[in-house]
Design a protein around this motif. Structure first.
Motif, PDB file in Angstrom:
ATOM      1  N   LYS A  60       0.918  -1.364  -0.021  1.00 50.90           N
ATOM      2  CA  LYS A  60       0.063  -0.003  -0.205  1.00 50.90           C
ATOM      3  C   LYS A  60       0.869   1.256   0.033  1.00 50.90           C
ATOM      4  CE  LYS A  60      -3.978  -2.057   1.938  1.00 50.90           C
ATOM      5  NZ  LYS A  60      -4.809  -2.176   2.969  1.00 50.90           N
ATOM      6  N   HIS A  61       1.950   1.217   0.813  1.00 49.64           N
ATOM      7  CA  HIS A  61       3.031   2.396   0.554  1.00 49.64           C
ATOM      8  C   HIS A  61       3.380   2.634  -0.711  1.00 49.64           C
ATOM      9  CE1 HIS A  61       2.696   2.904   4.854  1.00 49.64           C
ATOM     10  NE2 HIS A  61       3.000   1.763   5.164  1.00 49.64           N
ATOM     11  N   LEU A  62       3.636   1.479  -1.431  1.00 48.29           N
ATOM     12  CA  LEU A  62       4.313   1.473  -2.649  1.00 48.29           C
ATOM     13  C   LEU A  62       3.311   2.087  -3.856  1.00 48.29           C
ATOM     14  CD1 LEU A  62       6.529  -1.587  -3.106  1.00 48.29           C
ATOM     15  CD2 LEU A  62       7.163   0.823  -2.700  1.00 48.29           C
ATOM     16  N   ILE A  63       1.826   2.079  -3.450  1.00 47.94           N
ATOM     17  CA  ILE A  63       0.712   2.459  -4.333  1.00 47.94           C
ATOM     18  C   ILE A  63       0.582   4.034  -4.189  1.00 47.94           C
ATOM     19  CG2 ILE A  63      -1.757   2.244  -4.987  1.00 47.94           C
ATOM     20  CD1 ILE A  63      -1.258  -0.911  -4.241  1.00 47.94           C
ATOM     21  N   GLY A  64       0.381   4.243  -2.743  1.00 47.41           N
ATOM     22  CA  GLY A  64       0.039   5.765  -2.256  1.00 47.41           C
ATOM     23  C   GLY A  64      -1.281   6.216  -2.649  1.00 47.41           C
ATOM     24  N   LYS A  65      -1.719   7.359  -2.287  1.00 44.82           N
ATOM     25  CA  LYS A  65      -3.014   7.885  -2.553  1.00 44.82           C
ATOM     26  C   LYS A  65      -3.204   7.913  -4.104  1.00 44.82           C
ATOM     27  CE  LYS A  65      -5.985  11.896  -1.475  1.00 44.82           C
ATOM     28  NZ  LYS A  65      -6.119  13.032  -1.438  1.00 44.82           N
ATOM     29  N   ASP A  66      -4.284   7.428  -4.570  1.00 43.25           N
ATOM     30  CA  ASP A  66      -4.793   7.593  -6.172  1.00 43.25           C
ATOM     31  C   ASP A  66      -3.487   7.223  -6.634  1.00 43.25           C
ATOM     32  OD1 ASP A  66      -7.335   8.358  -5.585  1.00 43.25           O
ATOM     33  OD2 ASP A  66      -6.781  10.412  -5.204  1.00 43.25           O
ATOM     34  N   GLY A  67      -2.634   6.443  -6.462  1.00 41.70           N
ATOM     35  CA  GLY A  67      -1.615   5.602  -7.329  1.00 41.70           C
ATOM     36  C   GLY A  67      -0.452   6.849  -7.427  1.00 41.70           C
ATOM     37  N   GLU A  68      -0.452   7.847  -6.735  1.00 49.65           N
ATOM     38  CA  GLU A  68       0.684   8.728  -6.772  1.00 49.65           C
ATOM     39  C   GLU A  68       2.240   8.127  -6.726  1.00 49.65           C
ATOM     40  OE1 GLU A  68      -0.500  11.282  -3.683  1.00 49.65           O
ATOM     41  OE2 GLU A  68      -1.650  12.721  -5.133  1.00 49.65           O
ATOM     42  N   VAL A  69       2.106   7.090  -5.650  1.00 46.62           N
ATOM     43  CA  VAL A  69       3.734   6.566  -5.422  1.00 46.62           C
ATOM     44  C   VAL A  69       4.073   5.639  -6.634  1.00 46.62           C
ATOM     45  CG1 VAL A  69       5.073   5.061  -3.945  1.00 46.62           C
ATOM     46  CG2 VAL A  69       3.405   6.693  -3.073  1.00 46.62           C
ATOM     47  N   VAL A  70       2.812   5.098  -7.181  1.00 45.37           N
ATOM     48  CA  VAL A  70       3.369   4.206  -8.545  1.00 45.37           C
ATOM     49  C   VAL A  70       3.705   5.078  -9.467  1.00 45.37           C
ATOM     50  CG1 VAL A  70       2.222   2.552 -10.024  1.00 45.37           C
ATOM     51  CG2 VAL A  70       1.551   2.412  -7.708  1.00 45.37           C
ATOM     52  N   ASP A  71       2.935   6.134  -9.914  1.00 44.45           N
ATOM     53  CA  ASP A  71       3.365   7.130 -10.809  1.00 44.45           C
ATOM     54  C   ASP A  71       4.889   7.651 -10.583  1.00 44.45           C
ATOM     55  OD1 ASP A  71       1.068   6.857 -12.035  1.00 44.45           O
ATOM     56  OD2 ASP A  71       0.070   8.682 -11.274  1.00 44.45           O
ATOM     57  N   ALA A  72       5.058   7.936  -9.464  1.00 45.03           N
ATOM     58  CA  ALA A  72       6.480   8.245  -9.179  1.00 45.03           C
ATOM     59  C   ALA A  72       7.503   7.379  -9.468  1.00 45.03           C
ATOM     60  CB  ALA A  72       6.854   9.093  -7.899  1.00 45.03           C
ATOM     61  N   LEU A  73       7.175   6.210  -9.034  1.00 48.13           N
ATOM     62  CA  LEU A  73       8.252   5.068  -9.333  1.00 48.13           C
ATOM     63  C   LEU A  73       8.233   4.837 -10.879  1.00 48.13           C
ATOM     64  CD1 LEU A  73       6.948   2.329  -6.691  1.00 48.13           C
ATOM     65  CD2 LEU A  73       9.362   3.575  -6.845  1.00 48.13           C
TER      66      LEU A  73
END
Length: 190
Positions: A60-73
């Motif tokens: 969940k930490h790698l997904i983030g709110k609305d996928g923000e972390v996935v986008d950054a990754l």
């Protein structure tokens, strides 16, 4: 255009990009001390890497709110690939199927908007979305026989769905134009 760019790459190049991305993400997972497996592949002529794990908390930490972390990754990983290959990559990063779920939700919202457009004949605006999501919407709208257009500026760029002009409606307009001319002609002149 970006898809044409990827289609010019060989399968070997696409696999190399996926391998570079997987190595980069494994190192990143080690740094943050998260457990996760990396799955690589090529889909739709684009390298893909998915991070999957048994522990939902880390994921969940790698997904983030609305996928923000996935986008950054994804952005960071694309830069890492570009640094190694010297070429821009259109690599797709997914975490625990987040993108798949997002596509399903986006598809449902788009089909609902298409239904509304068809029922009312009026254009329908969707919520702001990134370019990848907008492409999914545009493709689906085109498949359903309607038209769409993106409006606004990032990060608030959104898609509007329009009902296509039906051929019968065009014919009616042409018929109306001929009726106006016909009023001036007698039956013998026609």
């Amino acid at each position: 255009m970006s898809q044409d760019f990827e289609e010019n790459k060989s399968m070997e190049q696409l696999n190399e990009e996926a391998n570079i991305a997987a190595d980069y993400l494994e190192d990143l997972l080690d740094i943050v001390d998260y457990e996760g497996d990396i799955e690589m592949g090529v889909r739709n002529h684009r390298p893909t890497v998915q991070i999957v794990a048994d522990d939902d908390t880390d994921i969940k930490h790698l997904i983030g709110k609305d996928g923000e972390v996935v986008d950054a990754l994804q952005r960071l990983t694309r830069l890492a690939v570009q640094q190694r290959t010297g070429e821009r990559s259109h690599l797709i990063i997914d975490v625990d199927g987040f993108l798949h779920k997002k596509r399903l939700n986006l598809r449902k919202a788009t089909l609902d908007a298409i239904e509304e457009t068809l029922a009312t004949g009026k254009a329908v605006d969707l919520n702001p979305m990134n370019s990848f999501e907008r492409k999914i919407v545009h493709d689906l709208v085109r498949e359903e026989g309607l038209k769409s257009r993106s409006h606004g500026e990032e990060p608030n760029r959104y898609v509007t769905i329009y009902a296509k002009a039906e051929p019968a409606a065009i014919a009616d307009d042409e018929e109306d134009a001929f009726v106006e001319v016909d009023e001036y002609l007698t039956e013998d002149e026609m």
